[in-house]
Scaffold this motif. Structure first.
Motif, PDB file in Angstrom:
ATOM      1  N   LEU A   3       0.827  -1.196   0.000  1.00 12.81           N
ATOM      2  CA  LEU A   3       0.000   0.000   0.000  1.00 12.81           C
ATOM      3  C   LEU A   3       0.865   1.251   0.000  1.00 12.81           C
ATOM      4  O   LEU A   3       0.615   2.199  -0.748  1.00 12.81           O
ATOM      5  CB  LEU A   3      -0.930  -0.016   1.215  1.00 12.81           C
ATOM      6  N   LEU A   7       0.903   4.068  -2.993  1.00 16.97           N
ATOM      7  CA  LEU A   7       0.566   5.469  -2.783  1.00 16.97           C
ATOM      8  C   LEU A   7       1.726   6.392  -3.136  1.00 16.97           C
ATOM      9  O   LEU A   7       1.515   7.509  -3.610  1.00 16.97           O
ATOM     10  CB  LEU A   7       0.129   5.691  -1.329  1.00 16.97           C
ATOM     11  N   ILE A  18     -10.867   7.843   2.133  1.00 13.50           N
ATOM     12  CA  ILE A  18     -11.404   6.566   2.580  1.00 13.50           C
ATOM     13  C   ILE A  18     -12.335   6.785   3.764  1.00 13.50           C
ATOM     14  O   ILE A  18     -11.933   7.318   4.797  1.00 13.50           O
ATOM     15  CB  ILE A  18     -10.256   5.614   2.971  1.00 13.50           C
ATOM     16  N   ASN A  47      -9.489  -3.534   0.589  1.00 11.77           N
ATOM     17  CA  ASN A  47      -8.889  -2.356   1.214  1.00 11.77           C
ATOM     18  C   ASN A  47      -7.803  -1.718   0.351  1.00 11.77           C
ATOM     19  O   ASN A  47      -7.682  -0.494   0.282  1.00 11.77           O
ATOM     20  CB  ASN A  47      -8.341  -2.693   2.598  1.00 11.77           C
ATOM     21  N   TYR A  48      -7.005  -2.538  -0.338  1.00 16.51           N
ATOM     22  CA  TYR A  48      -5.972  -1.970  -1.212  1.00 16.51           C
ATOM     23  C   TYR A  48      -6.590  -1.343  -2.461  1.00 16.51           C
ATOM     24  O   TYR A  48      -6.145  -0.293  -2.926  1.00 16.51           O
ATOM     25  CB  TYR A  48      -4.950  -3.039  -1.608  1.00 16.51           C
ATOM     26  N   GLN A  50      -9.491  -0.033  -2.494  1.00 18.97           N
ATOM     27  CA  GLN A  50     -10.090   1.202  -1.991  1.00 18.97           C
ATOM     28  C   GLN A  50      -9.049   2.318  -1.928  1.00 18.97           C
ATOM     29  O   GLN A  50      -9.316   3.458  -2.328  1.00 18.97           O
ATOM     30  CB  GLN A  50     -10.715   0.980  -0.607  1.00 18.97           C
ATOM     31  N   ALA A  51      -7.853   1.997  -1.450  1.00 17.39           N
ATOM     32  CA  ALA A  51      -6.778   2.994  -1.389  1.00 17.39           C
ATOM     33  C   ALA A  51      -6.361   3.439  -2.790  1.00 17.39           C
ATOM     34  O   ALA A  51      -6.068   4.616  -3.026  1.00 17.39           O
ATOM     35  CB  ALA A  51      -5.583   2.429  -0.631  1.00 17.39           C
TER      36      ALA A  51
END
Length: 274
Positions: A3, A7, A18, A47-48, A50-51
């Motif tokens: 992650l 980013l 988020i 979750n990844y 989503q990021a």
């Protein structure tokens, strides 16, 4: 580490965020609600992704659904109908809190199934939705790599007994999503799955080992975009779990949300993720 590295490559998240109801994006005005798979949670599965979407200037939201109060660490176990009501309530909350007129919905596995199921059966939800993206949904039921074939050793009687056992063991969703499962039969009742005003993309992998046969993920209706990951990235051996964490899948999701299906991106090798 994945992650953080992602980013750093994409840059600092600007308008995207988020689970922040104050988030507003001028480039992507529709908030995105993400739905995890069976046995997962909002913070472990998509979750990844989503990021990734937040870093791409989307306002993103996710919540665990279908978990028992005494054991909140595994979501999606409750009956599909019960989880659908939870999801519908959350979509309404996101719409009310953000003031958005339309919401986009992205789901993986059981969450992909709910992406199809919720707008069809939860009153008023289809009107709140715009783009739907279902990743590896067991649309027509799944044999779970052939495991469910054993349920029919004694015909429909044994299938019924297996379903009752799954209900007793605390996974009614497992029964719902198997061949001839109650939710599968309801979704495929002969009426259209995709509701008016909604645009659907289904993403599947030829190497999916859990939603089997893999083509059962697809929705054969006019206007639906059904695509295998390997049609764009032929060297990607991604499996069912890995589809939630695969950069190629993320880019296909981005293409669907931005309605740019022909946008090219650099394919990575991917991981089987089985």
């Amino acid at each position: 580490m994945l992650l953080l590295g992602l980013l750093s490559l994409l840059g600092t998240v600007s308008a995207g965020a988020i689970n922040d109801f104050t988030c507003r994006s001028t480039t992507h005005p529709n908030p995105v609600v993400l739905l995890h798979g069976l046995g997962a949670t909002w913070y472990e599965d998509l979750n990844y992704l989503q990021a990734f979407l937040a870093a791409s200037d989307f306002c993103t939201f996710a919540s665990t659904y279908g978990a028992y109060d005494a054991f909140p660490f595994l979501g999606g176990l409750k009956p599909i109908n019960d989880s659908a009501a939870e999801i519908a309530s959350y979509i309404r909350t996101v719409a009310n809190e953000t003031g958005a007129s339309k919401i986009d919905l992205v789901g993986h596995s059981e969450g992909g199934f709910q992406t199809l199921y919720v707008p069809k059966f939860e009153a008023g939800i289809a009107d709140l939705l715009d783009t739907l993206v279902a990743i590896a949904p067991p649309t027509h039921g799944t044999t779970f790599a052939g495991l469910y074939d054993l349920a029919y050793v004694l015909g429909n009687v044994s299938r019924t007994l297996v379903g009752e056992a799954l209900d007793i063991l605390g996974c009614p969703a497992c029964n719902d999503l198997g061949p001839d499962g109650p939710a599968v039969l309801r979704l495929n009742d002969g009426d259209p799955i995709v509701q008016s005003g909604n645009r659907l993309t289904v993403i599947a992998s030829t190497d999916d080992e859990l939603v089997t046969p893999t083509q059962t993920a697809f929705v054969d209706e006019t206007g639906v975009r059904n695509e295998y990951v390997q049609a764009t990235c032929p060297l990607d051996p991604v499996g069912h779990i890995g589809e939630a964490y695969d950069l190629n899948v993320w880019n296909l999701v981005l293409n669907a949300l931005e309605d740019t299906p022909e946008r090219e991106f650099v394919c990575v090798l991917g991981s089987p993720g089985k």
